[in-house]
Design a protein around this motif. Structure first.
Motif, short mmCIF file in Angstrom:
data_model
loop_
_atom_site.label_atom_id
_atom_site.label_comp_id
_atom_site.label_asym_id
_atom_site.label_seq_id
_atom_site.Cartn_x
_atom_site.Cartn_y
_atom_site.Cartn_z
N ASP A 76 -3.54 1.80 -10.71
CA ASP A 76 -2.47 2.30 -9.84
C ASP A 76 -3.00 2.47 -8.42
N VAL A 77 -2.06 2.42 -7.45
CA VAL A 77 -2.43 2.61 -6.06
C VAL A 77 -1.32 3.38 -5.36
N GLU A 78 -1.72 4.26 -4.46
CA GLU A 78 -0.73 5.03 -3.70
C GLU A 78 0.06 4.11 -2.77
N GLU A 79 1.35 4.40 -2.64
CA GLU A 79 2.22 3.58 -1.78
C GLU A 79 1.69 3.52 -0.35
N GLN A 80 1.28 4.68 0.19
CA GLN A 80 0.82 4.73 1.57
C GLN A 80 -0.44 3.90 1.79
N GLN A 81 -1.27 3.82 0.75
CA GLN A 81 -2.48 3.03 0.86
C GLN A 81 -2.14 1.54 1.02
N LEU A 82 -1.15 1.10 0.25
CA LEU A 82 -0.72 -0.29 0.38
C LEU A 82 -0.04 -0.55 1.72
#
Length: 244
Positions: A76-82
């Motif tokens: 999983d990855v944070e939206e803001q990171q993407l």
């Protein structure tokens, strides 16, 4: 060997990733082959192919290999990171696009300057290229101003450089023909060059002149031979005496 397995060469061909890169990914543990055949040759499964495609996708938007390894591990990855990574990659591409457009403008400018000349002195042409690149690198803020002499898109700048190029080519012809620096031809060329130099200086704002003084790197390329420099110097001396 299973038909579903890929050799390192097959995987490289299918994905566009070099064999050297795949070996490096194996070395750092980012993409470890599922199996090895006799001789230690790597074999990759469809799951390895999928992982490589994920690596390529995340690398495309600017993630480092370490970040990619962490992301694939966590799933999983944070939206803001993407969003942050996408925005950063977009800024990079826009900057690259601007550099490409700038290079195209420079090439068009060079082509226009030399157009109409059957033969072109290589030394002079190299001098022009180096001068343009050096000027754009050090005076970029002025090259974007529409009315600036450093804007290679402006018709005024194109005409100015064409005139300089024509004068320099004529100078080389005079020297090649062993013309006397006190001749009418030499005097006419020298007067034209002085007038053009004065015109150029009058077109440059004081702030631009100060900016030009701030960089030390000289244009070490010189478009003239020693003989041509001597001819020009003698022609200037003769013209100055006539004006006394």
């Amino acid at each position: 060997m299973s038909n579903n397995m890929f050799t390192i060469g097959q995987l490289a061909k299918q994905t566009g990733v070099t064999i050297r890169t795949l070996r490096y990914y194996d070395k750092i543990g980012l993409l470890i082959p599922t199996d090895y055949k006799d001789g230690g040759h790597r074999l990759y499964s469809p799951d390895d192919l999928l992982r490589l495609q994920q690596i390529q996708s995340l690398k495309f938007i600017g993630f480092s290999l370490k970040d990619i390894a962490d992301l694939l591990e966590s799933h999983d990855v944070e939206e803001q990171q993407l969003i942050h990574s996408i925005a950063f990659k977009k800024r990079e591409l826009i900057a690259e696009q601007e550099r490409i457009h700038q290079t195209i403008d420079q090439l068009d400018h060079m082509k226009t300057i030399i157009s109409g000349s059957e033969k072109i002195d290589v030394k002079l042409f190299c001098f022009i290229i180096h001068s343009i690149l050096l000027e754009e690198e050090n005076l970029n803020e002025y090259s974007q101003i529409k009315g600036s002499i450093h804007n290679f898109r402006s018709e005024e700048r194109v005409n100015l450089d064409k005139e300089y190029f024509s004068l320099f080519m004529n100078l080389k012809k005079l020297v090649a023909n062993e013309t006397n620096p006190k001749s009418d031809e030499a005097l006419k060329l020298t007067k034209h060059l002085v007038a053009l130099s004065n015109q150029t200086l009058s077109m440059i704002e004081t702030a631009e002149i100060k900016s030009m003084d701030q960089y030390d790197e000289p244009n070490i390329l010189n478009p003239f031979t020693e003989e041509e420099r001597t001819f020009l110097n003698n022609a200037f001396v003769y013209m100055s005496k006539l004006q006394e």
